[in-house]
Design an enzyme around this catalytic site. Structure first.
Site, short mmCIF file in Angstrom:
data_model
loop_
_atom_site.label_atom_id
_atom_site.label_comp_id
_atom_site.label_asym_id
_atom_site.label_seq_id
_atom_site.Cartn_x
_atom_site.Cartn_y
_atom_site.Cartn_z
N HIS A 333 12.91 -40.71 30.38
CA HIS A 333 13.02 -41.85 31.28
C HIS A 333 11.74 -42.65 31.22
O HIS A 333 10.66 -42.10 30.99
CB HIS A 333 13.29 -41.38 32.72
CG HIS A 333 13.68 -42.48 33.65
ND1 HIS A 333 12.74 -43.24 34.32
CD2 HIS A 333 14.89 -42.98 34.00
CE1 HIS A 333 13.37 -44.14 35.05
NE2 HIS A 333 14.67 -44.01 34.89
N ASP A 392 21.68 -40.37 33.77
CA ASP A 392 22.77 -40.69 32.85
C ASP A 392 23.27 -39.47 32.08
O ASP A 392 24.39 -39.46 31.59
CB ASP A 392 22.33 -41.76 31.86
CG ASP A 392 22.10 -43.10 32.52
OD1 ASP A 392 22.92 -43.47 33.38
OD2 ASP A 392 21.10 -43.77 32.20
#
Length: 456
Positions: A333, A392
């Site tokens: 991320h 996700d």
């Protein structure tokens, strides 16, 4: 007041607008104290980074005893409240949480029981599209891309609003609440039109139930028989809460600030944010995760064999598997390093749902990849911060288990994030900053103009 009920600003809206303004005001002295240049410009017009918000905060580092900045377990806060505490609160009390999270994001404080009931009822009343909108707008020229359909629907609503260009806080709040209420219908009806006209499937247009939560209504209007289990609705509700907001700097939310700073209307602003979220680098990442795992399952002989999984992950990084992009989707991320708190929260719900759906074997594969991927990435790449699963990584798996079509994966993200976008639009307008105009440094050499007849 307008005679059009769709445009009416009621006393309830006026009262909520005052609450929003009270909790949106940021001390102007903080901008100078923290050396933030409003409008992304200094006094000479040179572009700089700028922005303050009270809506949410992301923490991925801390300071040790020597004053050095070091990575820490990721944390996400909505108006100062830890997202883990927020989710644990409504789950423990066996309530749906998206409406509560939306209230918190918009008005800066947790609602009382009465305030939450009134707010939920207000959203239910706004969950009605203008007369013939589905027939005349959504059913005509259905798009294969649901985000484009959603943006078009949002822009078209401008024509139905007598106060479309009024950017006063009460009116913008009214518009935002209506969009929050309508996004599930705009998205699902757009998909139903696509599925009917492009795929030849039966057409289902179910009306929402005012007694149900956003998550429950989403499943109700999507499924032919309108049925769903309690766990399905709870997991989808948690997904909406986790995706509702993620700091002012993410692409679509920053787009909301940028476009709002031009003093344009709410519909143009939200359509721009939708366009940003539509990008695969932002809202479409979970689809890549699902397709990567589909390829993995088709490739591996034994999903439980760690050596085979390692080999596949290594092939991904070396551009020899799946889409040859060199990425393990769902891992890493831009902000978090040691952990993404949203993934941490999601994990236990994913496990329960996989057991209910008879897909626990798939869940074990996800867990194995989550454990092995950071090790493989560390072996194959030079990394400067920790790598962990992001939200996700699990959200696409959840949506697949809920039998949601992939065409709706990103619109569901938008259904959640409209709450955060709305809060940031209100905050931008409440603090009346300059139009956002950062600088771009030109590196082009100066060249002479050449007359047309002399150009070779």
């Amino acid at each position: 007041m307008s005679a059009n009920p769709f445009s009416e600003i009621t006393q309830e809206i006026l009262d909520l607008a005052k609450l929003s303004q009270k909790n949106s005001a940021i001390d102007p002295a903080l901008y100078e104290k923290l050396d933030v240049k409003r409008g992304l410009r200094d006094i000479n017009g040179k572009g700089v980074l700028a922005g303050l918000t009270e809506i949410s905060d992301i923490q991925s580092t801390t300071t040790d005893e020597t004053g050095s900045i070091i990575p820490c377990e990721g944390q996400l806060f909505y108006h100062g409240i830890n997202i883990k505490d927020l989710v644990n609160g409504f789950i423990t009390e066996k309530r749906f949480g998206f409406e509560e999270a939306t209230y918190l994001l918009l008005f800066g404080q947790l609602p009382t029981e009465v305030q939450l009931k009134n707010f939920t009822d207000l959203l239910a009343r706004y969950r009605t599209l203008p007369t013939s909108f589905v027939r005349d707008i959504i059913m005509k020229a259905p798009s294969r891309d649901m985000m484009n359909t959603l943006a078009r629907s949002v822009l078209t609503l401008y024509s139905y609003d007598d106060r479309a260009d009024d950017i006063s806080i009460p009116n913008v709040l009214r518009q935002c609440l209506q969009l929050i209420a309508l996004f599930p219908m705009l998205s699902v009806y757009g998909y139903q039109a696509y599925n009917h006209y492009h795929e030849g499937q039966s057409l289902y247009i179910h009306a929402p139930d005012p007694a149900l939560s956003t998550a429950e209504n989403l499943l109700r209007i999507l499924r032919p028989d309108s049925s769903y289990s309690a766990l399905e609705a709870r997991v989808l509700d948690v997904a909406l809460v986790l995706h509702a907001e993620h700091g002012g700097g993410n692409n679509s939310t920053f787009t909301t600030h940028v476009v709002s700073s031009s003093a344009t209307d709410t519909y143009s602003t939200i359509a721009a944010a939708i366009g940003s979220l539509k990008g695969p680098r932002h809202g479409g990442a979970n689809i890549k995760v699902v397709r990567m795992f589909e390829d993995m399952k088709a490739t591996l002989d034994d999903w439980t064999d760690e050596s085979q999984v390692r080999q596949y992950l290594r092939a991904l990084l070396n551009k020899k598997a799946f889409d040859h992009a060199g990425l393990i989707y769902g891992m890493g991320h831009a902000v978090y390093s040691l952990s993404d708190p949203r993934a941490d929260i999601f994990r236990k719900f994913v496990k329960s749902l996989s057991e209910e759906k008879g897909l626990y074997r798939e869940y074990q594969l996800y867990s194995l990849v989550e454990r092995l991927a950071p090790e493989v990435i560390g072996e194959e790449r030079r990394i400067y911060k920790g790598v962990s699963a992001n939200v996700d990584f699990y959200s696409g798996f959840v949506y697949s288990m809920l039998n949601l079509p992939t065409e709706l994966f990103t619109p569901i993200f938008a259904i959640a994030r409209i709450s955060g976008w709305s809060a940031h639009r209100l905050e931008e307008l409440a603090n009346a900053g300059k139009i956002i105009r950062p600088a771009y440094g030109s590196v082009a050499p100066r060249v002479d103009y050449v007359p047309l007849h002399q150009r070779g």
